[in-house]
Design a protein around this motif. Structure first.
Motif, PDB file in Angstrom:
ATOM      1  N   ILE A  21      -9.409  34.789   2.827  1.00 23.09           N
ATOM      2  CA  ILE A  21      -8.926  33.793   3.769  1.00 23.09           C
ATOM      3  C   ILE A  21     -10.017  33.564   4.800  1.00 23.09           C
ATOM      4  N   SER A  22     -10.538  32.350   4.836  1.00 23.14           N
ATOM      5  CA  SER A  22     -11.609  32.035   5.779  1.00 23.14           C
ATOM      6  C   SER A  22     -11.533  30.565   6.152  1.00 23.14           C
ATOM      7  N   PRO A  23     -12.073  30.194   7.316  1.00 28.08           N
ATOM      8  CA  PRO A  23     -12.082  28.776   7.702  1.00 28.08           C
ATOM      9  C   PRO A  23     -12.844  27.906   6.714  1.00 28.08           C
ATOM     10  N   GLU A  24     -13.927  28.445   6.137  1.00 28.00           N
ATOM     11  CA  GLU A  24     -14.733  27.653   5.213  1.00 28.00           C
ATOM     12  C   GLU A  24     -13.961  27.324   3.937  1.00 28.00           C
ATOM     13  N   ILE A  25     -13.306  28.346   3.358  1.00 28.37           N
ATOM     14  CA  ILE A  25     -12.548  28.127   2.127  1.00 28.37           C
ATOM     15  C   ILE A  25     -11.368  27.207   2.391  1.00 28.37           C
ATOM     16  N   ASN A  26     -10.632  27.467   3.468  1.00 28.99           N
ATOM     17  CA  ASN A  26      -9.503  26.591   3.774  1.00 28.99           C
ATOM     18  C   ASN A  26      -9.961  25.181   4.079  1.00 28.99           C
TER      19      ASN A  26
END
Length: 245
Positions: A21-26
């Motif tokens: 879970i990360s800002p980049e993936i989301n």
């Protein structure tokens, strides 16, 4: 960019961007969500019923009488190949929150003790956290909002409450959330907003959306009661809380 496609029955598949879970993936999930929507509107993709974003993947559901996964997956691949920016335009949402009333923040003192902070420092850390709505789930309007200041990370309560009041602001793990209805819950209650996260009277009943950037604004009990009265009466100006980022 490495992606994985997983079957979800005979009318859907999932596009998975990673295992964390990360800002980049989301951000890439939300970018593909937007790209497919634009492609549908432009007639590039037919047969898609809806796309459902999660923290690290996007589920694509389709009408099997109009298309198939074999037809859609190459088109999704092509959209991904064009590039999916992780910092796409989103909404900046401000949520007023009252932390000062013990009725609203029954766990604030305990959170402060466990985090080795004063209650005021807990509030300041919550206000300063760079929150982002990752996904909606559990009940209509409940947003899982990541970005909580690391100093406030705590597991869920060992004994969940049978009743958590509507609009309670709570934290657990690396997230915060706002309860849209009175319900059971095991997160730590540190405040309450006068807003309703779900209101069937509004054209869009659910207030928060995946991809929203979110900040909390501290208010006192007097302002809480004023805004709560406007929300109850249906006269509150919701647009005042939302800006394009």
């Amino acid at each position: 960019m490495s992606v994985r496609y997983l079957s979800c029955g005979d009318t859907a598949f999932t596009v998975e961007f990673g295992n964390e879970i990360s800002p980049e993936i989301n951000g890439r999930v939300m970018a593909l969500h937007a790209a497919i929507s634009l492609a549908r509107e432009g007639g590039e993709i037919a047969g898609v019923v809806e796309t459902v974003p999660t923290m690290r993947s996007l589920m694509v559901t389709y009408d099997p009488l109009a298309t198939s996964r074999a037809n859609l997956q190459p088109k999704v691949d092509a959209l991904i190949a064009r590039g999916l920016p992780a910092d796409a335009v989103s909404r900046q949402v401000t949520v007023p929150c009252c932390y000062d009333d013990p009725e609203f923040a029954p766990d604030l003192a305990e959170v402060a003790e466990r985090a080795k902070k004063t209650p005021e420092q807990v509030i300041e850390a919550h206000l300063a956290s760079p929150f982002k709505v990752y996904v909606l789930g559990f009940m209509p309007g409940l947003a899982y909002v990541a970005g909580l200041d690391q100093s406030l990370f705590l597991p869920r309560r060992s004994q969940p409450r049978v009743r958590v009041p509507r609009s309670s602001v709570a934290i657990a793990m690396d997230m915060t959330t706002i309860y849209p209805f009175e319900s059971p819950g095991g997160w730590h209650l540190i405040g309450r907003t006068p807003l309703w996260m779900f209101d069937k009277r509004r054209e869009q009943p659910v207030f928060l959306s995946p991809g929203d950037s979110l900040t909390f604004e501290r208010i006192d009990r007097e302002n809480f009661d004023r805004i709560a009265g406007e929300v109850e009466a249906g006269t509150f100006d919701w647009s005042s809380l939302v800006k394009s980022k």
